[in-house]
Design a protein around this motif. Structure first.
Motif, PDB file in Angstrom:
ATOM      1  N   THR A   1       1.111  -0.560   0.409  1.00  0.00           N
ATOM      2  CA  THR A   1      -0.274   0.030  -0.029  1.00  0.00           C
ATOM      3  C   THR A   1       0.847   1.513  -0.038  1.00  0.00           C
ATOM      4  OG1 THR A   1      -1.477  -0.768   1.014  1.00  0.00           O
ATOM      5  CG2 THR A   1      -2.041   1.177   1.010  1.00  0.00           C
ATOM      6  N   ARG A   2       1.925   1.352   0.669  1.00  0.00           N
ATOM      7  CA  ARG A   2       2.120   2.580   0.792  1.00  0.00           C
ATOM      8  C   ARG A   2       3.562   2.557  -0.294  1.00  0.00           C
ATOM      9  NH1 ARG A   2       7.368   1.366   5.549  1.00  0.00           N
ATOM     10  NH2 ARG A   2       8.180   3.227   4.077  1.00  0.00           N
ATOM     11  N   SER A   3       3.972   1.660  -1.368  1.00  0.00           N
ATOM     12  CA  SER A   3       5.020   1.837  -2.016  1.00  0.00           C
ATOM     13  C   SER A   3       3.600   2.655  -3.499  1.00  0.00           C
ATOM     14  CB  SER A   3       5.614   0.475  -2.625  1.00  0.00           C
ATOM     15  OG  SER A   3       4.394  -0.675  -3.799  1.00  0.00           O
TER      16      SER A   3
ATOM     17  N   SER B   1       2.107   4.566  -2.746  1.00  0.00           N
ATOM     18  CA  SER B   1       1.545   5.626  -2.575  1.00  0.00           C
ATOM     19  C   SER B   1       2.765   6.450  -2.536  1.00  0.00           C
ATOM     20  CB  SER B   1       0.619   5.868  -1.528  1.00  0.00           C
ATOM     21  OG  SER B   1       1.315   5.647  -0.642  1.00  0.00           O
ATOM     22  N   GLU B   2       4.001   5.446  -2.677  1.00  0.00           N
ATOM     23  CA  GLU B   2       5.328   6.630  -2.412  1.00  0.00           C
ATOM     24  C   GLU B   2       5.569   6.835  -4.642  1.00  0.00           C
ATOM     25  OE1 GLU B   2       7.212   4.444   1.185  1.00  0.00           O
ATOM     26  OE2 GLU B   2       7.607   3.888  -0.744  1.00  0.00           O
ATOM     27  N   PHE B   3       6.237   7.763  -4.660  1.00  0.00           N
ATOM     28  CA  PHE B   3       7.304   8.284  -5.665  1.00  0.00           C
ATOM     29  C   PHE B   3       8.760   8.456  -5.948  1.00  0.00           C
ATOM     30  CE2 PHE B   3       2.743  10.220  -5.463  1.00  0.00           C
ATOM     31  CZ  PHE B   3       2.009   9.376  -6.219  1.00  0.00           C
TER      32      PHE B   3
ATOM     33  N   SER C   1      12.502   7.098  -5.038  1.00  0.00           N
ATOM     34  CA  SER C   1      12.738   6.187  -4.244  1.00  0.00           C
ATOM     35  C   SER C   1      11.925   5.985  -3.060  1.00  0.00           C
ATOM     36  CB  SER C   1      14.271   7.274  -3.494  1.00  0.00           C
ATOM     37  OG  SER C   1      14.707   6.181  -2.469  1.00  0.00           O
ATOM     38  N   SER C   2      11.556   4.529  -2.685  1.00  0.00           N
ATOM     39  CA  SER C   2      10.619   4.504  -1.904  1.00  0.00           C
ATOM     40  C   SER C   2      11.147   3.396  -1.120  1.00  0.00           C
ATOM     41  CB  SER C   2       9.469   3.313  -3.414  1.00  0.00           C
ATOM     42  OG  SER C   2       8.802   2.559  -2.373  1.00  0.00           O
ATOM     43  N   THR C   3      10.721   4.135   0.098  1.00  0.00           N
ATOM     44  CA  THR C   3      11.243   3.118   1.387  1.00  0.00           C
ATOM     45  C   THR C   3      10.753   2.325   1.846  1.00  0.00           C
ATOM     46  OG1 THR C   3       9.968   4.196   2.657  1.00  0.00           O
ATOM     47  CG2 THR C   3      11.464   5.470   1.595  1.00  0.00           C
ATOM     48  N   ALA C   4       9.089   1.835   0.597  1.00  0.00           N
ATOM     49  CA  ALA C   4       8.763   0.474   1.385  1.00  0.00           C
ATOM     50  C   ALA C   4       8.967  -0.634   0.432  1.00  0.00           C
ATOM     51  CB  ALA C   4       6.743   1.140   0.695  1.00  0.00           C
TER      52      ALA C   4
ATOM     53  N   THR D   1      12.430  -0.870   0.063  1.00  0.00           N
ATOM     54  CA  THR D   1      13.610  -0.503  -0.045  1.00  0.00           C
ATOM     55  C   THR D   1      13.165  -1.544   1.330  1.00  0.00           C
ATOM     56  OG1 THR D   1      14.708   0.991  -0.468  1.00  0.00           O
ATOM     57  CG2 THR D   1      15.837  -0.510   1.163  1.00  0.00           C
TER      58      THR D   1
END
Length: 213
Positions: A107-109, A111-113, A115-118, A120
């Motif tokens: 879910t986090r990935s 919504s992230e744009f 470099s995705s910490t999710a 990683t």
């Protein structure tokens, strides 16, 4: 005990087949983390359900190891019980990352744009809980348990072919430890080992049942 053994084999094989059909597992794990999470989101309910089935099959290994251990009172069988119980726990721990950790990361990935910490975090836990805990430790402990049980039960009157089949299956399963390093044929050998191991486990259930135990 035979019922538990059959239930574990059915759970593990059904889970693996279901994941192969809806998630292209285990080949999907060779793709970049972002692609794996995207595929997970597309089939989340089914993937979570099938990984849960696999985890149940792994956890059944704990009472199975205890039950098989009652067939012989020897140092070798006592070590087999420890190895079998540990194999069930570590493999379940590795599998349960999918229903417990991955949904939130997926879910986090989404919504992230950039470099995705999710992604990683997903790749980190995939290495730790997947490659190290679930696979390296899980394969090794399963192979140790199988060899020990096969040898002890052979000495208790089980057929020679039963011991040979278990030993071959264990050796092939152990080769899966080399799969994360992309060793040619390691993953295929591990798959063949688990196919043989499933047959060996069913043979254990049948032989056990014939002895009325």
């Amino acid at each position: 005990m035979p019922v538990l053994i059959v239930a574990a084999v059915v759970s593990m094989n059904a889970g693996f087949a279901g994941l192969g059909a809806v998630f292209d597992y285990p080949r999907v794990l060779s793709r970049p983390g972002a692609e794996v999470l995207a595929s997970f989101r597309m089939h989340e309910s089914a993937v979570v359900a099938w990984f849960s089935v696999l985890a149940v099959g792994a956890l059944l290994f704990v009472p199975i190891a205890l039950g098989v251990g009652r067939r012989a009172d020897s140092v070798r069988m006592r070590w087999a019980v420890r190895a079998g119980m540990a194999a069930g726990v570590v493999q379940a721990a590795g599998l349960l990352r999918w229903p417990l950790l991955v949904p939130g990361l997926a879910t986090r990935s989404a919504s992230e744009f950039g470099s995705s910490t999710a992604v990683t975090e997903f790749e980190f836990w995939n290495r730790v809980l997947g490659s190290v805990v679930g696979e390296t430790l899980g394969y090794s402990l399963t192979a140790v348990w199988t060899v020990l049980v096969a040898s002890v039960l052979w000495r208790k009157g089980f057929p020679r072919w039963f011991a040979v089949l278990g030993t071959v299956a264990a050796a092939l399963i152990l080769l899966g430890v080399a799969a994360p390093w992309r060793v040619p044929g390691a993953q295929q050998a591990n798959f063949a080992g688990y196919v043989l191991w499933s047959g060996w486990m069913l043979a254990l259930a049948v032989l056990w049942g014939r002895r009325g135990e």
